[in-house]
Design a protein around this motif. Structure first.
Motif, PDB file in Angstrom:
ATOM      1  N   LYS A 158     -14.051   5.585  16.451  1.00 22.54           N
ATOM      2  CA  LYS A 158     -14.728   6.852  16.734  1.00 22.54           C
ATOM      3  C   LYS A 158     -13.751   7.857  17.357  1.00 22.54           C
ATOM      4  O   LYS A 158     -13.728   9.037  16.981  1.00 22.54           O
ATOM      5  CB  LYS A 158     -15.921   6.607  17.674  1.00 22.54           C
ATOM      6  CG  LYS A 158     -16.740   7.860  17.905  1.00 22.54           C
ATOM      7  CD  LYS A 158     -17.824   7.671  18.957  1.00 22.54           C
ATOM      8  CE  LYS A 158     -18.240   9.052  19.464  1.00 22.54           C
ATOM      9  NZ  LYS A 158     -18.964   8.993  20.725  1.00 22.54           N
ATOM     10  N   ILE A 159     -12.951   7.366  18.294  1.00 22.05           N
ATOM     11  CA  ILE A 159     -11.955   8.251  18.926  1.00 22.05           C
ATOM     12  C   ILE A 159     -11.015   8.815  17.859  1.00 22.05           C
ATOM     13  O   ILE A 159     -10.734  10.020  17.827  1.00 22.05           O
ATOM     14  CB  ILE A 159     -11.143   7.490  20.012  1.00 22.05           C
ATOM     15  CG1 ILE A 159     -12.060   7.059  21.157  1.00 22.05           C
ATOM     16  CG2 ILE A 159      -9.995   8.352  20.537  1.00 22.05           C
ATOM     17  CD1 ILE A 159     -11.441   6.043  22.116  1.00 22.05           C
ATOM     18  N   ILE A 160     -10.569   7.945  16.958  1.00 17.33           N
ATOM     19  CA  ILE A 160      -9.644   8.367  15.896  1.00 17.33           C
ATOM     20  C   ILE A 160     -10.307   9.427  15.002  1.00 17.33           C
ATOM     21  O   ILE A 160      -9.724  10.483  14.746  1.00 17.33           O
ATOM     22  CB  ILE A 160      -9.200   7.140  15.060  1.00 17.33           C
ATOM     23  CG1 ILE A 160      -8.343   6.198  15.927  1.00 17.33           C
ATOM     24  CG2 ILE A 160      -8.437   7.573  13.806  1.00 17.33           C
ATOM     25  CD1 ILE A 160      -8.199   4.790  15.375  1.00 17.33           C
ATOM     26  N   ASP A 161     -11.527   9.152  14.581  1.00 19.63           N
ATOM     27  CA  ASP A 161     -12.230  10.083  13.683  1.00 19.63           C
ATOM     28  C   ASP A 161     -12.464  11.441  14.344  1.00 19.63           C
ATOM     29  O   ASP A 161     -12.214  12.487  13.742  1.00 19.63           O
ATOM     30  CB  ASP A 161     -13.577   9.489  13.230  1.00 19.63           C
ATOM     31  CG  ASP A 161     -13.377   8.240  12.367  1.00 19.63           C
ATOM     32  OD1 ASP A 161     -12.252   8.054  11.845  1.00 19.63           O
ATOM     33  OD2 ASP A 161     -14.339   7.451  12.230  1.00 19.63           O
ATOM     34  N   VAL A 162     -12.960  11.389  15.584  1.00 19.79           N
ATOM     35  CA  VAL A 162     -13.255  12.644  16.278  1.00 19.79           C
ATOM     36  C   VAL A 162     -11.962  13.420  16.535  1.00 19.79           C
ATOM     37  O   VAL A 162     -11.895  14.633  16.336  1.00 19.79           O
ATOM     38  CB  VAL A 162     -14.006  12.376  17.609  1.00 19.79           C
ATOM     39  CG1 VAL A 162     -14.164  13.652  18.417  1.00 19.79           C
ATOM     40  CG2 VAL A 162     -15.360  11.736  17.333  1.00 19.79           C
ATOM     41  N   LEU A 163     -10.931  12.692  16.927  1.00 19.12           N
ATOM     42  CA  LEU A 163      -9.654  13.355  17.211  1.00 19.12           C
ATOM     43  C   LEU A 163      -9.140  14.074  15.960  1.00 19.12           C
ATOM     44  O   LEU A 163      -8.712  15.226  16.020  1.00 19.12           O
ATOM     45  CB  LEU A 163      -8.637  12.325  17.700  1.00 19.12           C
ATOM     46  CG  LEU A 163      -7.330  12.905  18.238  1.00 19.12           C
ATOM     47  CD1 LEU A 163      -6.908  12.171  19.502  1.00 19.12           C
ATOM     48  CD2 LEU A 163      -6.196  12.849  17.242  1.00 19.12           C
ATOM     49  N   ILE A 164      -9.219  13.404  14.839  1.00 23.72           N
ATOM     50  CA  ILE A 164      -8.712  14.013  13.607  1.00 23.72           C
ATOM     51  C   ILE A 164      -9.545  15.237  13.227  1.00 23.72           C
ATOM     52  O   ILE A 164      -8.995  16.290  12.879  1.00 23.72           O
ATOM     53  CB  ILE A 164      -8.659  12.959  12.483  1.00 23.72           C
ATOM     54  CG1 ILE A 164      -7.491  11.998  12.777  1.00 23.72           C
ATOM     55  CG2 ILE A 164      -8.492  13.616  11.110  1.00 23.72           C
ATOM     56  CD1 ILE A 164      -7.427  10.792  11.897  1.00 23.72           C
ATOM     57  N   SER A 165     -10.861  15.130  13.359  1.00 29.16           N
ATOM     58  CA  SER A 165     -11.661  16.295  12.958  1.00 29.16           C
ATOM     59  C   SER A 165     -11.483  17.462  13.939  1.00 29.16           C
ATOM     60  O   SER A 165     -11.429  18.620  13.529  1.00 29.16           O
ATOM     61  CB  SER A 165     -13.126  15.905  12.741  1.00 29.16           C
ATOM     62  OG  SER A 165     -13.796  15.878  13.958  1.00 29.16           O
ATOM     63  N   GLU A 166     -11.358  17.152  15.225  1.00 31.61           N
ATOM     64  CA  GLU A 166     -11.107  18.232  16.200  1.00 31.61           C
ATOM     65  C   GLU A 166      -9.735  18.873  15.986  1.00 31.61           C
ATOM     66  O   GLU A 166      -9.580  20.089  16.084  1.00 31.61           O
ATOM     67  CB  GLU A 166     -11.204  17.702  17.639  1.00 31.61           C
ATOM     68  CG  GLU A 166     -12.585  17.282  18.071  1.00 31.61           C
ATOM     69  CD  GLU A 166     -13.631  18.371  17.887  1.00 31.61           C
ATOM     70  OE1 GLU A 166     -13.432  19.482  18.401  1.00 31.61           O
ATOM     71  OE2 GLU A 166     -14.639  18.107  17.196  1.00 31.61           O
ATOM     72  N   TYR A 167      -8.791  18.035  15.662  1.00 30.43           N
ATOM     73  CA  TYR A 167      -7.436  18.538  15.417  1.00 30.43           C
ATOM     74  C   TYR A 167      -7.445  19.491  14.230  1.00 30.43           C
ATOM     75  O   TYR A 167      -6.854  20.569  14.261  1.00 30.43           O
ATOM     76  CB  TYR A 167      -6.492  17.360  15.133  1.00 30.43           C
ATOM     77  CG  TYR A 167      -5.085  17.563  15.670  1.00 30.43           C
ATOM     78  CD1 TYR A 167      -4.557  16.699  16.603  1.00 30.43           C
ATOM     79  CD2 TYR A 167      -4.300  18.616  15.218  1.00 30.43           C
ATOM     80  CE1 TYR A 167      -3.272  16.869  17.095  1.00 30.43           C
ATOM     81  CE2 TYR A 167      -3.016  18.799  15.705  1.00 30.43           C
ATOM     82  CZ  TYR A 167      -2.510  17.937  16.640  1.00 30.43           C
ATOM     83  OH  TYR A 167      -1.240  18.121  17.129  1.00 30.43           O
ATOM     84  N   LYS A 168      -8.144  19.065  13.191  1.00 26.94           N
ATOM     85  CA  LYS A 168      -8.211  19.916  11.995  1.00 26.94           C
ATOM     86  C   LYS A 168      -8.875  21.250  12.296  1.00 26.94           C
ATOM     87  O   LYS A 168      -8.466  22.295  11.788  1.00 26.94           O
ATOM     88  CB  LYS A 168      -8.991  19.204  10.879  1.00 26.94           C
ATOM     89  CG  LYS A 168      -8.153  18.156  10.157  1.00 26.94           C
ATOM     90  CD  LYS A 168      -8.941  17.567   9.019  1.00 26.94           C
ATOM     91  CE  LYS A 168      -8.082  16.616   8.205  1.00 26.94           C
ATOM     92  NZ  LYS A 168      -8.904  15.836   7.264  1.00 26.94           N
ATOM     93  N   SER A 169      -9.913  21.195  13.132  1.00 29.02           N
ATOM     94  CA  SER A 169     -10.590  22.471  13.388  1.00 29.02           C
ATOM     95  C   SER A 169      -9.708  23.385  14.257  1.00 29.02           C
ATOM     96  O   SER A 169      -9.730  24.602  14.094  1.00 29.02           O
ATOM     97  CB  SER A 169     -11.986  22.241  13.975  1.00 29.02           C
ATOM     98  OG  SER A 169     -11.905  22.006  15.342  1.00 29.02           O
ATOM     99  N   ILE A 170      -8.897  22.773  15.143  1.00 22.71           N
ATOM    100  CA  ILE A 170      -7.948  23.596  15.911  1.00 22.71           C
ATOM    101  C   ILE A 170      -6.896  24.221  14.991  1.00 22.71           C
ATOM    102  O   ILE A 170      -6.526  25.380  15.124  1.00 22.71           O
ATOM    103  CB  ILE A 170      -7.269  22.748  17.011  1.00 22.71           C
ATOM    104  CG1 ILE A 170      -8.256  22.437  18.137  1.00 22.71           C
ATOM    105  CG2 ILE A 170      -6.034  23.445  17.585  1.00 22.71           C
ATOM    106  CD1 ILE A 170      -7.784  21.382  19.096  1.00 22.71           C
ATOM    107  N   LEU A 171      -6.443  23.422  14.033  1.00 24.05           N
ATOM    108  CA  LEU A 171      -5.398  23.900  13.109  1.00 24.05           C
ATOM    109  C   LEU A 171      -5.971  24.760  11.972  1.00 24.05           C
ATOM    110  O   LEU A 171      -5.213  25.327  11.189  1.00 24.05           O
ATOM    111  CB  LEU A 171      -4.643  22.709  12.500  1.00 24.05           C
ATOM    112  CG  LEU A 171      -3.800  21.860  13.431  1.00 24.05           C
ATOM    113  CD1 LEU A 171      -3.331  20.591  12.729  1.00 24.05           C
ATOM    114  CD2 LEU A 171      -2.595  22.648  13.939  1.00 24.05           C
ATOM    115  N   ASN A 172      -7.326  24.773  11.911  1.00 20.19           N
ATOM    116  CA  ASN A 172      -7.961  25.525  10.822  1.00 20.19           C
ATOM    117  C   ASN A 172      -7.612  24.999   9.445  1.00 20.19           C
ATOM    118  O   ASN A 172      -7.341  25.757   8.522  1.00 20.19           O
ATOM    119  CB  ASN A 172      -7.561  27.008  10.900  1.00 20.19           C
ATOM    120  CG  ASN A 172      -8.688  27.811  11.530  1.00 20.19           C
ATOM    121  OD1 ASN A 172      -9.873  27.511  11.286  1.00 20.19           O
ATOM    122  ND2 ASN A 172      -8.339  28.795  12.335  1.00 20.19           N
ATOM    123  N   ILE A 173      -7.581  23.659   9.314  1.00 24.93           N
ATOM    124  CA  ILE A 173      -7.300  23.096   7.989  1.00 24.93           C
ATOM    125  C   ILE A 173      -8.433  22.153   7.553  1.00 24.93           C
ATOM    126  O   ILE A 173      -9.257  21.757   8.359  1.00 24.93           O
ATOM    127  CB  ILE A 173      -5.949  22.313   7.919  1.00 24.93           C
ATOM    128  CG1 ILE A 173      -5.875  21.236   9.013  1.00 24.93           C
ATOM    129  CG2 ILE A 173      -4.782  23.280   8.041  1.00 24.93           C
ATOM    130  CD1 ILE A 173      -4.669  20.320   8.897  1.00 24.93           C
TER     131      ILE A 173
END
Ligand SMILES: *Cc1c(COP(=O)(O)O)cnc(C)c1O
Length: 380
Positions: free
Chosen positions: A365-380
């Motif tokens: 869950k940490i991995i999934d959330v981290l990746i999706s949050e990262y993407k939204s920060i990077l706008n990708i």
């Protein structure tokens, strides 16, 4: 909610504390302190292990033991806990900081020699996350200049460099059993004495400068004040708690290494791994899963990520603010050479939750959330 850390509880701590109470001696060097010391001596392969109230105290004891004098210099990296430096500053030493290697966040062994002066007394190495500094090179430099090496091995229970347990390679080592470490007793620590010339005096300094230990061994008829000293004994209650934990060490290391590998494998071939960096473990190093970190692009991106993960109930953390940039570090230390990596790398390092209680699903869950949050920060 997933906290950043949960201190490990093995389940038998209360039972051992009750046993300590039944034994009757709750001050220092009772039954459980003896059991812990013996365990550590054989596990680490170290001639003498003295339990102390904390790793900070073990480092202070080390500084007294090697007779640091005002004006002496001690070389270390600035990416470390404040106690690595404070123990020597308390004795009047000047701290000489050298840059870190960006791959391990450890002291760059290639830069140590240029930081050495006629006043240098010791080199303090801190093995970040239980990943070893380059001890062969460091010990060779110490031999060449006749310096003492002290390993701040606060992170290092069950970690190795070329099969040798960390903390057992330098002249002295220090372990921490603080509740943020893999194995703990709330607050606790140990001094590891590898150079036997220090053993007798360490016992005296730790016993308020008296030869009480020889007295207790029936080697002398009464004990008296023979040297400087303080009280660096660990309470028997803490030792009882610690012994229960040491009996679970194998389980703790295994769980942590497994979570660490789960993180690593999940981030290895993700599209995002050109945006963040994952840790690199040099050959010859065997760690204990004490820390798993990523490196963001910069400080700002890291803060954004920390904040957005909190909104999802996941708590992550940065780590040491480099000592040379602090108010006190500026007064008591100087930086030798260029700060090419210490500040930049520590500013982008982000630690993820890692402790035995985390389930495989929670880590996912940490991995999934981290990746999706990262993407939204990077706008990708
Ligand atoms: C935790 C830590 C210490 C201090 O340990 P205490 O047992 O809390 O005194 C010292 N050095 C490093 C690198 C640490 O992480």
């Amino acid at each position: 909610m997933i906290p950043f850390n949960k201190p490990f509880i093995g389940g038998e701590e209360i039972k051992y504390i009750e046993k300590a109470i039944a034994h009757g001696n709750l001050s220092g060097d009772g039954y459980f302190t003896e059991q812990c010391s013996r365990f550590l001596q054989s596990f680490i392969n170290c001639p003498s292990v003295l339990l102390t109230p904390s790793c900070t105290h073990a480092l202070e004891l080390a500084a007294l033991l090697i007779d640091v004098q005002p004006g002496d210099e001690v070389v270390m990296s600035a990416f470390t806990f404040v106690s690595s430096a404070n123990a020597f500053v308390l004795r009047g030493a000047k701290i000489v900081f050298v840059d870190i290697r960006p791959d391990t966040m450890n002291i760059d062994e290639m830069l140590i020699e240029s930081a050495i002066t006629a006043k240098t007394k010791a080199i303090v190495v801190m093995h970040y996350g239980g990943v070893a500094c380059e001890m062969d090179e460091i010990m060779a430099i110490a031999t060449k200049y006749n310096l003492i090496v002290i390993e701040d091995s606060a992170h290092c229970i069950d970690t190795y460099y070329k099969e040798k347990h960390l903390g057992s390679i330098g002249h002295l080592g220090a372990l921490s059993f603080h509740s943020t470490k893999n194995i703990h007793c709330g607050e606790g620590g140990a001094l590891l004495i590898n150079d036997r010339q220090f053993i007798d005096r360490a016992e005296i300094i730790r016993e308020k400068g008296t030869n009480r230990k020889s007295f207790l061994r029936n080697m002398i008829p009464k004990y008296s004040w023979v040297d400087i000293g303080s009280s660096y004994l660990q309470s028997e209650l803490n030792s009882a708690f610690l012994y229960a934990q040491l009996n679970k060490l194998e389980f703790v290391s295994k769980r942590r290494r497994s979570i660490w590998n789960q993180y690593l494998n999940s981030f290895l071939d993700k599209e995002l791994n050109e945006h963040f960096e994952i840790p690199k473990i040099p050959m010859n190093c065997f760690h204990n899963g004490h820390i798993f970190y990523l490196k963001c692009q910069d400080h700002e991106e890291r803060q954004d990520l920390i904040n957005s993960l909190i909104t999802k109930g996941i708590y992550t953390a940065f780590h040491y603010v480099p000592l040379h940039s602090s108010k006190f570090g500026k007064v008591h230390g100087r930086f030798s050479g260029q700060d090419n990596y210490t500040s930049v790398e520590s500013n982008r390092l982000l630690r993820l939750p890692i402790y035995p209680d985390l389930s495989q699903d929670e880590v996912q869950k940490i991995i999934d959330v981290l990746i999706s949050e990262y993407k939204s920060i990077l706008n990708i």
